[in-house]
Design a protein around this motif. Structure first.
Motif, PDB file in Angstrom:
ATOM      1  N   LEU A 156       5.016  -5.349  -3.049  1.00  0.00           N
ATOM      2  CA  LEU A 156       3.932  -4.589  -3.664  1.00  0.00           C
ATOM      3  C   LEU A 156       2.608  -5.353  -3.599  1.00  0.00           C
ATOM      4  O   LEU A 156       1.566  -4.778  -3.280  1.00  0.00           O
ATOM      5  CB  LEU A 156       4.268  -4.242  -5.112  1.00  0.00           C
ATOM      6  N   LYS A 157       2.664  -6.639  -3.890  1.00  0.00           N
ATOM      7  CA  LYS A 157       1.446  -7.463  -3.864  1.00  0.00           C
ATOM      8  C   LYS A 157       0.854  -7.559  -2.467  1.00  0.00           C
ATOM      9  O   LYS A 157      -0.359  -7.647  -2.307  1.00  0.00           O
ATOM     10  CB  LYS A 157       1.743  -8.877  -4.386  1.00  0.00           C
ATOM     11  N   ASN A 158       1.714  -7.563  -1.453  1.00  0.00           N
ATOM     12  CA  ASN A 158       1.265  -7.727  -0.072  1.00  0.00           C
ATOM     13  C   ASN A 158       1.024  -6.395   0.631  1.00  0.00           C
ATOM     14  O   ASN A 158       0.891  -6.368   1.858  1.00  0.00           O
ATOM     15  CB  ASN A 158       2.285  -8.551   0.715  1.00  0.00           C
ATOM     16  N   ASP A 159       1.003  -5.318  -0.152  1.00  0.00           N
ATOM     17  CA  ASP A 159       0.776  -3.983   0.398  1.00  0.00           C
ATOM     18  C   ASP A 159       1.762  -3.631   1.506  1.00  0.00           C
ATOM     19  O   ASP A 159       1.414  -2.988   2.494  1.00  0.00           O
ATOM     20  CB  ASP A 159      -0.662  -3.833   0.920  1.00  0.00           C
ATOM     21  N   GLU A 160       3.022  -4.074   1.343  1.00  0.00           N
ATOM     22  CA  GLU A 160       4.057  -3.795   2.332  1.00  0.00           C
ATOM     23  C   GLU A 160       4.833  -2.525   2.000  1.00  0.00           C
ATOM     24  O   GLU A 160       5.743  -2.152   2.724  1.00  0.00           O
ATOM     25  CB  GLU A 160       5.019  -4.977   2.436  1.00  0.00           C
ATOM     26  N   THR A 176       4.849   1.479   1.454  1.00  0.00           N
ATOM     27  CA  THR A 176       4.080   2.686   1.744  1.00  0.00           C
ATOM     28  C   THR A 176       4.077   3.596   0.522  1.00  0.00           C
ATOM     29  O   THR A 176       4.892   3.436  -0.394  1.00  0.00           O
ATOM     30  CB  THR A 176       4.688   3.458   2.929  1.00  0.00           C
ATOM     31  N   VAL A 177       3.195   4.548   0.533  1.00  0.00           N
ATOM     32  CA  VAL A 177       3.131   5.526  -0.557  1.00  0.00           C
ATOM     33  C   VAL A 177       4.471   6.253  -0.674  1.00  0.00           C
ATOM     34  O   VAL A 177       4.948   6.523  -1.773  1.00  0.00           O
ATOM     35  CB  VAL A 177       1.971   6.513  -0.334  1.00  0.00           C
ATOM     36  N   LEU A 216       6.880   3.965  -2.541  1.00  0.00           N
ATOM     37  CA  LEU A 216       6.439   3.445  -3.830  1.00  0.00           C
ATOM     38  C   LEU A 216       7.309   3.898  -4.997  1.00  0.00           C
ATOM     39  O   LEU A 216       7.788   3.069  -5.786  1.00  0.00           O
ATOM     40  CB  LEU A 216       4.977   3.817  -4.078  1.00  0.00           C
TER      41      LEU A 216
END
Length: 64
Positions: free
Chosen positions: A20-24, A26-27, A30
């Motif tokens: 989550l922190k590394n934007d790995e 996807t929506v 999520l």
């Protein structure tokens, strides 16, 4: 199915948080990740509570 332990649950939570922190995540992923994290948190809380109760019982027996 592999039995879940506190350590494995904590490790999986850490992996989810890192993703989550590394934007790995996807929506589309999520909601799934957040739901899994909430399940793991509930598991860990129960495990800690159960362990604490067992330790208190052991300590009470030692004081008798």
């Amino acid at each position: 199915m592999e039995k879940l332990t506190y350590e494995k649950a904590a490790e999986e939570l850490d992996e989810i948080l890192t993703a989550l922190k590394n934007d790995e995540v996807t929506v589309d992923q999520l909601a799934e990740k957040v739901e899994r994290a909430s399940q793991l948190i509930v598991f860990c809380k129960k495990k800690l509570t159960t362990t604490e109760e067992k330790i208190e019982k052991i300590m009470d027996k030692l004081e008798e």
